[in-house]
Design a protein around this motif. Structure first.
Motif, PDB file in Angstrom:
ATOM      1  N   HIS A  33      -8.864   2.755 -51.047  1.00  0.00           N
ATOM      2  CA  HIS A  33      -9.497   1.593 -50.194  1.00  0.00           C
ATOM      3  C   HIS A  33     -10.819   1.852 -49.728  1.00  0.00           C
ATOM      4  O   HIS A  33     -11.121   3.131 -49.412  1.00  0.00           O
ATOM      5  CB  HIS A  33      -8.603   1.372 -49.013  1.00  0.00           C
ATOM      6  CG  HIS A  33      -7.437   0.753 -49.373  1.00  0.00           C
ATOM      7  ND1 HIS A  33      -6.119   0.902 -48.924  1.00  0.00           N
ATOM      8  CD2 HIS A  33      -7.107  -0.376 -50.133  1.00  0.00           C
ATOM      9  CE1 HIS A  33      -4.943   0.064 -49.162  1.00  0.00           C
ATOM     10  NE2 HIS A  33      -5.621  -0.703 -49.956  1.00  0.00           N
ATOM     11  N   PRO A  66      -4.166  -5.346 -56.489  1.00  0.00           N
ATOM     12  CA  PRO A  66      -5.041  -5.419 -55.287  1.00  0.00           C
ATOM     13  C   PRO A  66      -4.890  -6.003 -54.091  1.00  0.00           C
ATOM     14  O   PRO A  66      -3.764  -6.685 -53.688  1.00  0.00           O
ATOM     15  CB  PRO A  66      -5.870  -6.510 -56.237  1.00  0.00           C
ATOM     16  CG  PRO A  66      -4.963  -7.624 -56.851  1.00  0.00           C
ATOM     17  CD  PRO A  66      -3.936  -6.799 -57.434  1.00  0.00           C
ATOM     18  N   GLU A  67      -5.719  -5.449 -53.078  1.00  0.00           N
ATOM     19  CA  GLU A  67      -5.553  -5.775 -51.649  1.00  0.00           C
ATOM     20  C   GLU A  67      -7.070  -6.202 -51.090  1.00  0.00           C
ATOM     21  O   GLU A  67      -7.629  -5.239 -50.723  1.00  0.00           O
ATOM     22  CB  GLU A  67      -4.792  -4.706 -50.986  1.00  0.00           C
ATOM     23  CG  GLU A  67      -3.424  -4.350 -51.211  1.00  0.00           C
ATOM     24  CD  GLU A  67      -3.033  -3.370 -50.441  1.00  0.00           C
ATOM     25  OE1 GLU A  67      -3.591  -2.286 -50.127  1.00  0.00           O
ATOM     26  OE2 GLU A  67      -1.743  -3.651 -50.161  1.00  0.00           O
ATOM     27  N   HIS A  75     -15.458  -9.356 -56.589  1.00  0.00           N
ATOM     28  CA  HIS A  75     -14.515  -8.654 -57.434  1.00  0.00           C
ATOM     29  C   HIS A  75     -14.429  -7.086 -57.097  1.00  0.00           C
ATOM     30  O   HIS A  75     -15.247  -6.630 -56.284  1.00  0.00           O
ATOM     31  CB  HIS A  75     -14.987  -8.631 -58.810  1.00  0.00           C
ATOM     32  CG  HIS A  75     -16.340  -8.085 -59.369  1.00  0.00           C
ATOM     33  ND1 HIS A  75     -17.484  -8.218 -59.317  1.00  0.00           N
ATOM     34  CD2 HIS A  75     -16.443  -6.759 -59.545  1.00  0.00           C
ATOM     35  CE1 HIS A  75     -18.108  -7.433 -59.707  1.00  0.00           C
ATOM     36  NE2 HIS A  75     -17.499  -6.475 -59.815  1.00  0.00           N
ATOM     37  N   MET A  76     -13.421  -6.477 -57.613  1.00  0.00           N
ATOM     38  CA  MET A  76     -13.385  -4.977 -57.546  1.00  0.00           C
ATOM     39  C   MET A  76     -12.948  -4.538 -58.905  1.00  0.00           C
ATOM     40  O   MET A  76     -12.518  -5.071 -59.619  1.00  0.00           O
ATOM     41  CB  MET A  76     -12.076  -4.661 -56.647  1.00  0.00           C
ATOM     42  CG  MET A  76     -12.129  -5.076 -55.209  1.00  0.00           C
ATOM     43  SD  MET A  76     -10.861  -4.547 -54.201  1.00  0.00           S
ATOM     44  CE  MET A  76      -9.320  -5.185 -55.099  1.00  0.00           C
ATOM     45  N   TRP A 126     -10.496  -6.917 -60.894  1.00  0.00           N
ATOM     46  CA  TRP A 126      -9.792  -7.927 -60.225  1.00  0.00           C
ATOM     47  C   TRP A 126     -10.925  -8.986 -59.540  1.00  0.00           C
ATOM     48  O   TRP A 126     -11.946  -8.535 -59.147  1.00  0.00           O
ATOM     49  CB  TRP A 126      -8.943  -7.527 -58.860  1.00  0.00           C
ATOM     50  CG  TRP A 126      -8.698  -8.417 -57.807  1.00  0.00           C
ATOM     51  CD1 TRP A 126      -7.448  -9.201 -57.742  1.00  0.00           C
ATOM     52  CD2 TRP A 126      -9.499  -9.069 -56.796  1.00  0.00           C
ATOM     53  NE1 TRP A 126      -7.127 -10.031 -56.783  1.00  0.00           N
ATOM     54  CE2 TRP A 126      -8.589 -10.007 -56.060  1.00  0.00           C
ATOM     55  CE3 TRP A 126     -10.548  -8.727 -56.270  1.00  0.00           C
ATOM     56  CZ2 TRP A 126      -9.118 -10.517 -54.840  1.00  0.00           C
ATOM     57  CZ3 TRP A 126     -11.147  -9.376 -55.097  1.00  0.00           C
ATOM     58  CH2 TRP A 126     -10.355 -10.299 -54.521  1.00  0.00           C
ATOM     59  N   GLY A 132      -2.356  -8.591 -59.670  1.00  0.00           N
ATOM     60  CA  GLY A 132      -2.336  -7.184 -60.375  1.00  0.00           C
ATOM     61  C   GLY A 132      -1.838  -7.404 -61.671  1.00  0.00           C
ATOM     62  O   GLY A 132      -1.435  -8.452 -62.271  1.00  0.00           O
ATOM     63  N   LEU A 154     -13.363   3.343 -57.119  1.00  0.00           N
ATOM     64  CA  LEU A 154     -13.316   1.919 -56.617  1.00  0.00           C
ATOM     65  C   LEU A 154     -14.789   1.191 -56.490  1.00  0.00           C
ATOM     66  O   LEU A 154     -15.492   1.861 -55.442  1.00  0.00           O
ATOM     67  CB  LEU A 154     -12.274   1.779 -55.484  1.00  0.00           C
ATOM     68  CG  LEU A 154     -12.309   0.382 -54.858  1.00  0.00           C
ATOM     69  CD1 LEU A 154     -11.499  -0.601 -55.956  1.00  0.00           C
ATOM     70  CD2 LEU A 154     -11.658   0.163 -53.579  1.00  0.00           C
ATOM     71  N   SER A 171     -10.805  -3.249 -48.309  1.00  0.00           N
ATOM     72  CA  SER A 171     -10.496  -3.708 -49.756  1.00  0.00           C
ATOM     73  C   SER A 171     -10.215  -2.489 -50.464  1.00  0.00           C
ATOM     74  O   SER A 171     -10.762  -1.482 -50.414  1.00  0.00           O
ATOM     75  CB  SER A 171     -11.825  -4.487 -50.276  1.00  0.00           C
ATOM     76  OG  SER A 171     -11.986  -5.562 -49.166  1.00  0.00           O
ATOM     77  N   LEU A 173      -6.952  -1.170 -53.744  1.00  0.00           N
ATOM     78  CA  LEU A 173      -5.949  -1.227 -54.556  1.00  0.00           C
ATOM     79  C   LEU A 173      -4.637  -0.359 -54.351  1.00  0.00           C
ATOM     80  O   LEU A 173      -4.899   0.804 -53.602  1.00  0.00           O
ATOM     81  CB  LEU A 173      -6.255  -0.842 -56.002  1.00  0.00           C
ATOM     82  CG  LEU A 173      -7.650  -1.605 -56.795  1.00  0.00           C
ATOM     83  CD1 LEU A 173      -7.950  -0.830 -58.145  1.00  0.00           C
ATOM     84  CD2 LEU A 173      -7.201  -3.055 -57.305  1.00  0.00           C
TER      85      LEU A 173
END
Length: 293
Positions: A33, A66-67, A75-76, A126, A132, A154, A171, A173
């Protein structure tokens, strides 16, 4: 030949490594995160990275959850680096700029998502509130000791501070994994497009590459990704000029999730092709990169 399961088609077309839970299927889970970031968005958007070193052992990633809040995160992306991140190039908060000119002041800018590495690879992406992915049975992404993935990074693309609370943005995962080797290996092949979209135009950007190596591959998922002007992404396998098999097609204005591929096998020498359709109704040209453009 070795049979490899391959995640395809991704088109473009702080935290600690700690066990959080033992899942019912004998998998573990850990978080990656952002550490309470307060982006200021001086260029209206920012790309920030944070990372975690992989322990000196073999681990096998089986899923990504994803969170993130899509109201401020476009996006991530999770990237695997072939060497540990050089911490001399990043600040003490384990956060660095990783989006070129779309950067935050007062944060180090080492020039890449994987400072200190010679190579990197996309492991997951994501966007737009998508769900996910969990690997098929007996399939994983190997990381750690005997692999070329030594650090997980990340990347988060911020385009708003809407709803940002006092403790900042977290944010990230949840990554599930096992310490048991699987018989099939998963990976990502990504095709990218770059350019400038003319004003008042509808345009197609194409990309292709040839499958290398010696192993046969099996595609089980694909993902199409664009920014705001994208309307359609499609992916194809080409065996001969007159033998095209569609891997999938998606509307990038919808949640950009990994979607299933219907039992498509690929061999060395086959060609992967992608097409991205864009529409620009504005009066000015739009370069690739910024979501708000």
């Amino acid at each position: 030949m070795i049979k490899i399961n391959l995640t395809v088609l991704y088109i473009v077309l702080f935290c600690d490594f700690s066990l959080e839970a033992l899942l019912p299927n004998n998998e573990y889970e850990f978080p990656i995160h952002m550490p309470g970031i307060h982006p200021t968005l001086p260029n209206s958007e920012s790309y920030l990275c944070t990372g975690v070193a992989v322990p000196n052992q073999n681990l096998y990633i089986t899923g990504f959850q994803p969170e993130a809040d899509m109201s401020r995160v476009h996006h991530m992306m999770l990237v695997g680096c072939d060497a540990p991140v050089d911490m001399n190039l990043v600040d003490n908060n384990n956060v660095w700029n990783c989006g070129g000119s779309l950067s935050e002041p007062g944060i180090s800018s080492p020039g890449s998502a994987c400072p200190g590495s010679n190579a990197s690879q996309t492991l997951f992406m994501w966007s737009l509130g998508a769900d996910g992915i969990h690997m098929p049975e007996d399939t994983s992404v190997p990381v750690g000791l005997d692999t070329n993935i030594k650090h997980l990074v990340l990347q988060v693309h911020y385009y708003s501070t809407l709803g940002l609370e006092e403790d900042g943005d977290w944010s990230g995962l949840k990554v599930s994994y096992t310490n048991q080797k699987t018989s099939k290996v998963a990976g990502v092949m990504s095709l990218h497009v770059h350019g400038v979209i003319p004003p008042e135009s509808k345009i197609a950007w194409d990309s292709l590459c040839q499958v290398g190596g010696t192993a046969d591959l099996e595609a089980f998922a694909y993902l199409g990704h664009t920014h705001r002007l994208g309307k359609l992404v499609s992916g194809w396998k080409i065996e001969e000029l007159d033998n095209w098999t569609q891997l999938g097609r998606s509307d990038p204005r919808q949640p950009q999730a990994f979607l299933p591929v219907d039992n498509v096998k690929m061999s060395p020498g086959d060609v992967l092709a992608a097409r991205c359709i864009f529409e620009n109704y504005g009066k000015t040209e739009v370069p690739q990169g910024k979501y708000t453009k």
